[in-house]
Design a protein around this motif. Structure first.
Motif, PDB file in Angstrom:
ATOM      1  N   SER A 106       0.823  -1.209   0.000  1.00 46.26           N
ATOM      2  CA  SER A 106       0.000   0.000   0.000  1.00 46.26           C
ATOM      3  C   SER A 106       0.863   1.268   0.000  1.00 46.26           C
ATOM      4  O   SER A 106       0.427   2.313  -0.461  1.00 46.26           O
ATOM      5  N   LYS A 107       2.088   1.160   0.472  1.00 44.19           N
ATOM      6  CA  LYS A 107       2.975   2.324   0.492  1.00 44.19           C
ATOM      7  C   LYS A 107       3.293   2.781  -0.933  1.00 44.19           C
ATOM      8  O   LYS A 107       3.249   3.972  -1.235  1.00 44.19           O
ATOM      9  N   LYS A 108       3.583   1.839  -1.814  1.00 45.15           N
ATOM     10  CA  LYS A 108       3.879   2.171  -3.203  1.00 45.15           C
ATOM     11  C   LYS A 108       2.631   2.730  -3.892  1.00 45.15           C
ATOM     12  O   LYS A 108       2.705   3.691  -4.661  1.00 45.15           O
TER      13      LYS A 108
ATOM     14  N   ALA B   4      -6.989   7.874 -10.106  1.00 45.88           N
ATOM     15  CA  ALA B   4      -6.608   8.016  -8.702  1.00 45.88           C
ATOM     16  C   ALA B   4      -7.641   7.348  -7.798  1.00 45.88           C
ATOM     17  O   ALA B   4      -7.281   6.708  -6.803  1.00 45.88           O
ATOM     18  N   GLU B   5      -8.912   7.469  -8.130  1.00 48.83           N
ATOM     19  CA  GLU B   5      -9.956   6.827  -7.330  1.00 48.83           C
ATOM     20  C   GLU B   5      -9.842   5.307  -7.394  1.00 48.83           C
ATOM     21  O   GLU B   5     -10.074   4.623  -6.391  1.00 48.83           O
ATOM     22  N   ALA B   6      -9.476   4.781  -8.549  1.00 45.00           N
ATOM     23  CA  ALA B   6      -9.287   3.337  -8.678  1.00 45.00           C
ATOM     24  C   ALA B   6      -8.110   2.871  -7.824  1.00 45.00           C
ATOM     25  O   ALA B   6      -8.176   1.817  -7.167  1.00 45.00           O
ATOM     26  N   ILE B   7      -7.056   3.647  -7.806  1.00 48.87           N
ATOM     27  CA  ILE B   7      -5.892   3.314  -6.984  1.00 48.87           C
ATOM     28  C   ILE B   7      -6.272   3.361  -5.509  1.00 48.87           C
ATOM     29  O   ILE B   7      -5.868   2.497  -4.720  1.00 48.87           O
ATOM     30  N   TRP B   8      -7.077   4.357  -5.135  1.00 45.41           N
ATOM     31  CA  TRP B   8      -7.492   4.471  -3.737  1.00 45.41           C
ATOM     32  C   TRP B   8      -8.337   3.260  -3.324  1.00 45.41           C
ATOM     33  O   TRP B   8      -8.194   2.754  -2.207  1.00 45.41           O
ATOM     34  N   ALA B   9      -9.164   2.767  -4.225  1.00 40.35           N
ATOM     35  CA  ALA B   9      -9.964   1.578  -3.940  1.00 40.35           C
ATOM     36  C   ALA B   9      -9.051   0.372  -3.702  1.00 40.35           C
ATOM     37  O   ALA B   9      -9.317  -0.448  -2.807  1.00 40.35           O
ATOM     38  N   GLU B  10      -7.985   0.256  -4.470  1.00 41.33           N
ATOM     39  CA  GLU B  10      -7.019  -0.823  -4.272  1.00 41.33           C
ATOM     40  C   GLU B  10      -6.344  -0.698  -2.910  1.00 41.33           C
ATOM     41  O   GLU B  10      -6.146  -1.689  -2.213  1.00 41.33           O
ATOM     42  N   ILE B  11      -5.986   0.520  -2.537  1.00 38.97           N
ATOM     43  CA  ILE B  11      -5.343   0.758  -1.239  1.00 38.97           C
ATOM     44  C   ILE B  11      -6.276   0.328  -0.114  1.00 38.97           C
ATOM     45  O   ILE B  11      -5.857  -0.351   0.829  1.00 38.97           O
ATOM     46  N   GLU B  12      -7.541   0.727  -0.204  1.00 39.12           N
ATOM     47  CA  GLU B  12      -8.499   0.359   0.839  1.00 39.12           C
ATOM     48  C   GLU B  12      -8.677  -1.153   0.914  1.00 39.12           C
ATOM     49  O   GLU B  12      -8.786  -1.713   2.010  1.00 39.12           O
ATOM     50  N   ALA B  13      -8.703  -1.822  -0.232  1.00 40.75           N
ATOM     51  CA  ALA B  13      -8.853  -3.282  -0.243  1.00 40.75           C
ATOM     52  C   ALA B  13      -7.655  -3.957   0.420  1.00 40.75           C
ATOM     53  O   ALA B  13      -7.813  -4.907   1.199  1.00 40.75           O
ATOM     54  N   ILE B  14      -6.460  -3.483   0.119  1.00 41.76           N
ATOM     55  CA  ILE B  14      -5.246  -4.061   0.715  1.00 41.76           C
ATOM     56  C   ILE B  14      -5.229  -3.845   2.214  1.00 41.76           C
ATOM     57  O   ILE B  14      -4.915  -4.757   2.988  1.00 41.76           O
ATOM     58  N   GLU B  15      -5.575  -2.634   2.647  1.00 32.91           N
ATOM     59  CA  GLU B  15      -5.546  -2.335   4.074  1.00 32.91           C
ATOM     60  C   GLU B  15      -6.635  -3.100   4.833  1.00 32.91           C
ATOM     61  O   GLU B  15      -6.428  -3.505   5.963  1.00 32.91           O
ATOM     62  N   ALA B  16      -7.784  -3.313   4.199  1.00 30.40           N
ATOM     63  CA  ALA B  16      -8.851  -4.095   4.834  1.00 30.40           C
ATOM     64  C   ALA B  16      -8.423  -5.563   4.969  1.00 30.40           C
ATOM     65  O   ALA B  16      -8.755  -6.225   5.948  1.00 30.40           O
ATOM     66  N   LYS B  17      -7.701  -6.056   3.974  1.00 29.45           N
ATOM     67  CA  LYS B  17      -7.227  -7.440   3.981  1.00 29.45           C
ATOM     68  C   LYS B  17      -6.192  -7.646   5.083  1.00 29.45           C
ATOM     69  O   LYS B  17      -6.141  -8.694   5.722  1.00 29.45           O
ATOM     70  N   ASN B  18      -5.361  -6.632   5.309  1.00 32.75           N
ATOM     71  CA  ASN B  18      -4.286  -6.758   6.292  1.00 32.75           C
ATOM     72  C   ASN B  18      -4.771  -6.621   7.727  1.00 32.75           C
ATOM     73  O   ASN B  18      -4.039  -6.994   8.654  1.00 32.75           O
ATOM     74  N   LYS B  19      -5.966  -6.116   7.927  1.00 35.75           N
ATOM     75  CA  LYS B  19      -6.460  -5.929   9.307  1.00 35.75           C
ATOM     76  C   LYS B  19      -7.109  -7.128   9.861  1.00 35.75           C
ATOM     77  O   LYS B  19      -7.332  -8.119   9.528  1.00 35.75           O
TER      78      LYS B  19
END
Length: 58
Positions: A10-12, A43-58
């Motif tokens: 998610s950092k990248k 950018a919105e599509a990238i943000w959706a990917e970030i949210e999915a990754i962070e939700a998966k990691n929690k």
């Protein structure tokens, strides 16, 4: 212990997201609304990917 050496995906993506927002702002300042909207959508599509990754990691 070995989690220290894992890369954070998610950092990248956040860096890419910030770059896209910067590009969108520059396009908007130039008056190119079509390009602004396309880059903002990316950018919105990238943000959706970030949210999915962070939700998966929690």
């Amino acid at each position: 212990m070995f989690g220290l050496f894992k890369s954070n995906p998610s950092k990248k993506l956040r860096k890419t997201y910030d770059t896209k927002l910067e590009q969108a702002m520059q396009a908007q300042r130039k008056g190119d609304i079509k390009t602004y909207s396309m880059i903002t959508a990316e950018a919105e599509a990238i943000w959706a990917e970030i949210e999915a990754i962070e939700a998966k990691n929690k």
